[in-house]
Design a protein around this motif. Structure first.
Motif, PDB file in Angstrom:
ATOM      1  N   ARG A 144      -5.979  -4.388 -15.349  1.00 19.84           N
ATOM      2  CA  ARG A 144      -4.638  -4.389 -14.769  1.00 19.84           C
ATOM      3  C   ARG A 144      -4.198  -5.840 -14.566  1.00 19.84           C
ATOM      4  O   ARG A 144      -4.537  -6.457 -13.563  1.00 19.84           O
ATOM      5  CB  ARG A 144      -4.615  -3.656 -13.424  1.00 19.84           C
ATOM      6  CG  ARG A 144      -4.909  -2.177 -13.499  1.00 19.84           C
ATOM      7  CD  ARG A 144      -4.856  -1.553 -12.117  1.00 19.84           C
ATOM      8  NE  ARG A 144      -5.365  -0.190 -12.122  1.00 19.84           N
ATOM      9  CZ  ARG A 144      -5.612   0.517 -11.023  1.00 19.84           C
ATOM     10  NH1 ARG A 144      -5.382  -0.031  -9.829  1.00 19.84           N
ATOM     11  NH2 ARG A 144      -6.073   1.747 -11.117  1.00 19.84           N
ATOM     12  N   SER A 146      -1.557  -9.075 -13.929  1.00 20.30           N
ATOM     13  CA  SER A 146      -0.502  -9.302 -12.944  1.00 20.30           C
ATOM     14  C   SER A 146       0.872  -9.245 -13.606  1.00 20.30           C
ATOM     15  O   SER A 146       0.996  -9.254 -14.834  1.00 20.30           O
ATOM     16  CB  SER A 146      -0.693 -10.665 -12.290  1.00 20.30           C
ATOM     17  OG  SER A 146      -0.398 -11.683 -13.245  1.00 20.30           O
ATOM     18  N   ILE A 198       5.501  -2.072 -13.166  1.00 22.09           N
ATOM     19  CA  ILE A 198       5.123  -1.619 -11.828  1.00 22.09           C
ATOM     20  C   ILE A 198       3.953  -0.645 -11.914  1.00 22.09           C
ATOM     21  O   ILE A 198       2.984  -0.730 -11.146  1.00 22.09           O
ATOM     22  CB  ILE A 198       6.336  -0.970 -11.127  1.00 22.09           C
ATOM     23  CG1 ILE A 198       7.379  -2.049 -10.785  1.00 22.09           C
ATOM     24  CG2 ILE A 198       5.905  -0.231  -9.858  1.00 22.09           C
ATOM     25  CD1 ILE A 198       8.696  -1.501 -10.314  1.00 22.09           C
ATOM     26  N   CYS A 199       4.012   0.284 -12.865  1.00 21.84           N
ATOM     27  CA  CYS A 199       2.927   1.252 -13.027  1.00 21.84           C
ATOM     28  C   CYS A 199       1.616   0.575 -13.408  1.00 21.84           C
ATOM     29  O   CYS A 199       0.542   0.938 -12.900  1.00 21.84           O
ATOM     30  CB  CYS A 199       3.308   2.285 -14.088  1.00 21.84           C
ATOM     31  SG  CYS A 199       4.656   3.388 -13.610  1.00 21.84           S
ATOM     32  N   VAL A 201       0.599  -2.643 -12.905  1.00 18.11           N
ATOM     33  CA  VAL A 201       0.050  -3.510 -11.854  1.00 18.11           C
ATOM     34  C   VAL A 201      -0.551  -2.698 -10.706  1.00 18.11           C
ATOM     35  O   VAL A 201      -1.598  -3.051 -10.163  1.00 18.11           O
ATOM     36  CB  VAL A 201       1.147  -4.465 -11.328  1.00 18.11           C
ATOM     37  CG1 VAL A 201       0.698  -5.172 -10.063  1.00 18.11           C
ATOM     38  CG2 VAL A 201       1.509  -5.482 -12.399  1.00 18.11           C
ATOM     39  N   HIS A 202       0.115  -1.592 -10.354  1.00 20.58           N
ATOM     40  CA  HIS A 202      -0.358  -0.774  -9.235  1.00 20.58           C
ATOM     41  C   HIS A 202      -1.303   0.339  -9.672  1.00 20.58           C
ATOM     42  O   HIS A 202      -1.911   0.996  -8.816  1.00 20.58           O
ATOM     43  CB  HIS A 202       0.833  -0.177  -8.491  1.00 20.58           C
ATOM     44  CG  HIS A 202       1.679  -1.194  -7.781  1.00 20.58           C
ATOM     45  ND1 HIS A 202       1.320  -1.770  -6.577  1.00 20.58           N
ATOM     46  CD2 HIS A 202       2.862  -1.765  -8.122  1.00 20.58           C
ATOM     47  CE1 HIS A 202       2.241  -2.624  -6.198  1.00 20.58           C
ATOM     48  NE2 HIS A 202       3.188  -2.659  -7.121  1.00 20.58           N
ATOM     49  N   GLY A 203      -1.407   0.569 -10.974  1.00 22.01           N
ATOM     50  CA  GLY A 203      -2.277   1.630 -11.451  1.00 22.01           C
ATOM     51  C   GLY A 203      -1.803   3.011 -11.036  1.00 22.01           C
ATOM     52  O   GLY A 203      -2.603   3.862 -10.644  1.00 22.01           O
ATOM     53  N   ILE A 204      -0.485   3.245 -11.157  1.00 19.28           N
ATOM     54  CA  ILE A 204       0.087   4.512 -10.699  1.00 19.28           C
ATOM     55  C   ILE A 204       0.952   5.121 -11.798  1.00 19.28           C
ATOM     56  O   ILE A 204       1.458   4.411 -12.672  1.00 19.28           O
ATOM     57  CB  ILE A 204       0.947   4.316  -9.433  1.00 19.28           C
ATOM     58  CG1 ILE A 204       2.062   3.283  -9.685  1.00 19.28           C
ATOM     59  CG2 ILE A 204       0.073   3.916  -8.251  1.00 19.28           C
ATOM     60  CD1 ILE A 204       3.004   3.096  -8.507  1.00 19.28           C
ATOM     61  N   VAL A 209       5.993   5.931  -8.164  1.00 23.08           N
ATOM     62  CA  VAL A 209       6.841   4.767  -7.910  1.00 23.08           C
ATOM     63  C   VAL A 209       7.914   5.153  -6.904  1.00 23.08           C
ATOM     64  O   VAL A 209       8.554   6.197  -7.027  1.00 23.08           O
ATOM     65  CB  VAL A 209       7.492   4.261  -9.214  1.00 23.08           C
ATOM     66  CG1 VAL A 209       8.455   3.116  -8.922  1.00 23.08           C
ATOM     67  CG2 VAL A 209       6.425   3.821 -10.200  1.00 23.08           C
ATOM     68  N   HIS A 213       8.628  -0.200  -4.183  1.00 17.59           N
ATOM     69  CA  HIS A 213       8.111  -0.892  -5.363  1.00 17.59           C
ATOM     70  C   HIS A 213       9.235  -1.629  -6.093  1.00 17.59           C
ATOM     71  O   HIS A 213       9.077  -2.784  -6.499  1.00 17.59           O
ATOM     72  CB  HIS A 213       7.468   0.105  -6.336  1.00 17.59           C
ATOM     73  CG  HIS A 213       6.192   0.704  -5.849  1.00 17.59           C
ATOM     74  ND1 HIS A 213       5.997   2.056  -5.764  1.00 17.59           N
ATOM     75  CD2 HIS A 213       5.037   0.127  -5.431  1.00 17.59           C
ATOM     76  CE1 HIS A 213       4.772   2.302  -5.323  1.00 17.59           C
ATOM     77  NE2 HIS A 213       4.171   1.153  -5.113  1.00 17.59           N
ATOM     78  N   ASP A 216      10.575  -4.663  -3.999  1.00 19.70           N
ATOM     79  CA  ASP A 216       9.614  -5.779  -4.041  1.00 19.70           C
ATOM     80  C   ASP A 216       9.631  -6.449  -5.415  1.00 19.70           C
ATOM     81  O   ASP A 216       9.547  -7.677  -5.517  1.00 19.70           O
ATOM     82  CB  ASP A 216       8.205  -5.282  -3.721  1.00 19.70           C
ATOM     83  CG  ASP A 216       8.048  -4.883  -2.262  1.00 19.70           C
ATOM     84  OD1 ASP A 216       8.931  -5.234  -1.442  1.00 19.70           O
ATOM     85  OD2 ASP A 216       7.053  -4.193  -1.942  1.00 19.70           O
ATOM     86  N   TYR A 217       9.705  -5.637  -6.461  1.00 18.24           N
ATOM     87  CA  TYR A 217       9.751  -6.173  -7.824  1.00 18.24           C
ATOM     88  C   TYR A 217      11.013  -7.003  -8.020  1.00 18.24           C
ATOM     89  O   TYR A 217      10.974  -8.096  -8.591  1.00 18.24           O
ATOM     90  CB  TYR A 217       9.709  -5.001  -8.804  1.00 18.24           C
ATOM     91  CG  TYR A 217       9.801  -5.369 -10.262  1.00 18.24           C
ATOM     92  CD1 TYR A 217       8.669  -5.735 -10.993  1.00 18.24           C
ATOM     93  CD2 TYR A 217      11.017  -5.328 -10.931  1.00 18.24           C
ATOM     94  CE1 TYR A 217       8.755  -6.036 -12.336  1.00 18.24           C
ATOM     95  CE2 TYR A 217      11.112  -5.638 -12.269  1.00 18.24           C
ATOM     96  CZ  TYR A 217       9.976  -5.988 -12.972  1.00 18.24           C
ATOM     97  OH  TYR A 217      10.076  -6.302 -14.309  1.00 18.24           O
TER      98      TYR A 217
END
Length: 264
Positions: A144, A146, A198-199, A201-204, A209, A213, A216-217
């Protein structure tokens, strides 16, 4: 910049690569979808010999289409994919850390995100192999990176592949909504990349989401003087596709609400 293929064009080419037949210009086809990487646990596992072999076995089918497109010979693509992945894993195995994620982070890849691996400096062939091998590890969920790294490594094919490996029904709806909204082809991919980053970096999955998220992004984009790239369009299309459940229809409304809360 090379034109980004439409989703249908990409699917046609994947079918052609699998069957060895020229893809038709218009008729509908059965979509070729790789195994869903979301159904496995790959992140932060101890990087022993068994785990390395498990990763290699799963990543070769993911990487094979990219290697086939580069050489033009699909029959050699699995061997080429194995070679590229083996070299990358060999290099990662020389680094400190108990997992492949820890080993990747040990080199501080954000310092020089375009030249994060010495294999990239060994000529065009090794650079091609390394980039697509790394793409497979990210698609699988082993690594993952950054947001900084993802911003620096721009590969149109990677984002198409992400939309086929992860949350594929959602992305079908997302691009259908983009068609309805008449969003230009290149812009729709730019908007999709925001959600994909976003997915990653967060592993989701996309379903996890939420508005925080996105806010912040957006703030990170502003802090690093990056273009928002139609983030409001991302929000609208994601809502139309069934994501961001319970959030306002308009991203601006959420931003204004948070600003009012901050001033109170």
């Amino acid at each position: 910049m090379v034109r980004v293929l439409s989703r249908d064009e990409s699917l046609h080419r994947r079918l052609a690569n699998k069957t060895g037949q020229a893809y038709p210009a218009a008729p509908p086809i059965q979509k070729v979808i790789p195994g869903d990487a979301d159904t496995h646990s790959w992140f932060e596992n101890p990087a022993g010999p068994d785990e390395r072999q498990r990763i290699l076995d799963a990543a070769i089918p993911i990487a094979t289409p990219a290697f086939g497109s580069g050489s033009g010979e699909m029959r050699r693509a699995p061997q080429d994919a194995r070679r590229g992945l083996t070299r990358l894993l060999d290099w990662l195995d020389t680094l400190p850390g108990d997992t492949y994620q820890q080993r990747f982070l040990s080199i501080d890849p954000d310092v020089n995100p375009r030249q994060w691996c010495p294999l990239l400096e060994e000529g065009p062939g090794r650079r091609f192999d390394t980039r697509h091998a790394m793409n497979a590890l990210i698609l699988l969920g082993v690594i993952r990176p950054s947001l900084t790294w993802l911003f620096a490594n721009k590969q149109a094919r990677f984002w198409r592949d992400w939309s086929l490996h992860h949350d594929q029904p959602f992305w079908d709806r997302y691009f259908a909504a983009a068609d309805t909204e008449r969003v230009p082809e290149r812009r729709r991919w730019e908007t999709a990349q925001h959600l994909m980053r976003i997915c990653i970096v967060h592993g989701i999955p996309v379903s996890a989401v939420h508005g925080g998220h996105i806010v912040d992004y957006r703030q990170l984009l502003r802090d690093t003087h990056r273009d928002g790239g139609f983030l409001f369009t991302t929000w609208r299309l994601a809502r139309l596709a069934g994501a961001l459940v319970g959030e306002p229809d308009d991203l601006g409304a959420l931003i204004r609400a948070q600003q009012r809360k901050a001033y109170q």
